[in-house]
Design an enzyme around this catalytic site. Structure first.
Site, PDB file in Angstrom:
ATOM      1  CB  SER A 150      -0.895   0.015   1.244  1.00 18.72           C
ATOM      2  OG  SER A 150      -1.543   1.264   1.394  1.00 18.72           O
ATOM      3  CE1 TYR A 163      -4.301  -2.075   5.276  1.00 18.13           C
ATOM      4  CE2 TYR A 163      -3.358  -0.050   4.414  1.00 18.13           C
ATOM      5  CZ  TYR A 163      -3.959  -1.273   4.200  1.00 18.13           C
ATOM      6  OH  TYR A 163      -4.208  -1.705   2.920  1.00 18.13           O
TER       7      TYR A 163
END
Length: 260
Positions: A150, A163
């Protein structure tokens, strides 16, 4: 067949895809099947996964499509996946670690159980899947792993710190394995998407003000589609990418040149 055409095909490859029933994982399954790869699909929802398996079997009649329901964040399930792979006696040449999850919060609002669960889903599952796949991958001349990271593992975005931390660590795992396993003939790369139109992103993007802000930081001025990430994953799997390893390829519409 022309060797250059072969370089852009995946016949004689079998790919194991986690999180394969929806979003990027599902788009990746379709993309790789279109290039000739046989599919081993893994996802948690047994009934929905079976629907996807039947659909892909119908759409790609020349491709073998098999499925196994498992939560790869759980040790026993990971082991069960590779017991299944071993029983199939199918040469595994490609691994796409797509399974993951998130629960965005302010850093001080996470419980220990919350942030540990995010690391299990996004990092430790991929770490162990790579380790379990290694004995299979070394038997193939053109083996590759692609991890779905990501942009939050590269710069700050509003996903919550665990995250971003887990994805940054996944990117570093990619680099380490690329260097360590090159001698085994295994290439290891990652993709780093920005906002992609999936079931997980829909709630955030439904806020028109937030969507406008996202687009203002995206030079291409639109949200990405799962198929666009799948195309990048497919390229990194292809023999045509045989001299590419240890890379984290942003699929972000130019976002990383802006920040958010």
């Amino acid at each position: 067949m022309n060797s250059r055409i072969d370089a852009w095909q995946l016949q004689d490859h079998t790919v194991l895809i986690t999180g394969a029933s929806k979003g990027i994982g599902y788009a990746t399954a379709r993309e790789l099947a279109g290039l000739g790869a046989d599919l081993l699909l893994v996802a948690r929802d047994d009934d929905y996964l079976e629907q996807v398996r039947v659909e892909l079997t119908d759409d790609f009649p020349g491709i073998e499509v098999l499925a196994f329901a498992a939560d790869v964040s759980v040790t026993e399930d990971r082991l069960a996946v590779f017991d299944w792979v071993a029983d199939l006696e199918t040469p595994l040449s490609l691994l796409v670690n797509n399974a993951g999850g998130n629960s965005p919060k302010a850093t001080l609002d996470y419980s220990e159980a919350d942030y540990r669960a995010i690391f299990e889903q996004n990092l430790f599952s991929a770490y162990e899947m790579c380790r379990l796949a290694h004995p299979h991958l070394i038997q193939h001349a053109h083996a590759a792993i692609v991890n779905v990271g990501s942009v939050s593992g590269i710069t700050h975005v509003r996903t919550g710190s665990p995250y971003g931390m887990s994805k940054a660590a996944l990117h570093q795992l990619t680099r380490n394995l690329a260097a360590e396993w090159a001698v085994d003939g295994i290439r290891v790369n990652a993709v780093a998407p920005w906002y992609i139109r999936t079931q997980r992103s829909e709630p955030a993007l439904a806020d028109s003000d937030y969507l406008d802000e996202v687009l203002d930081h995206t030079p291409l001025r639109r949200i990405g589609e799962p198929e666009e990430v799948a195309a990048a994953i497919a390229f990194l799997c292809l023999p045509a990418a045989s001299y590419i390893t240890g890379q984290v390829l942003a699929v972000d519409g130019g976002f990383l040149h802006y920040g958010f």
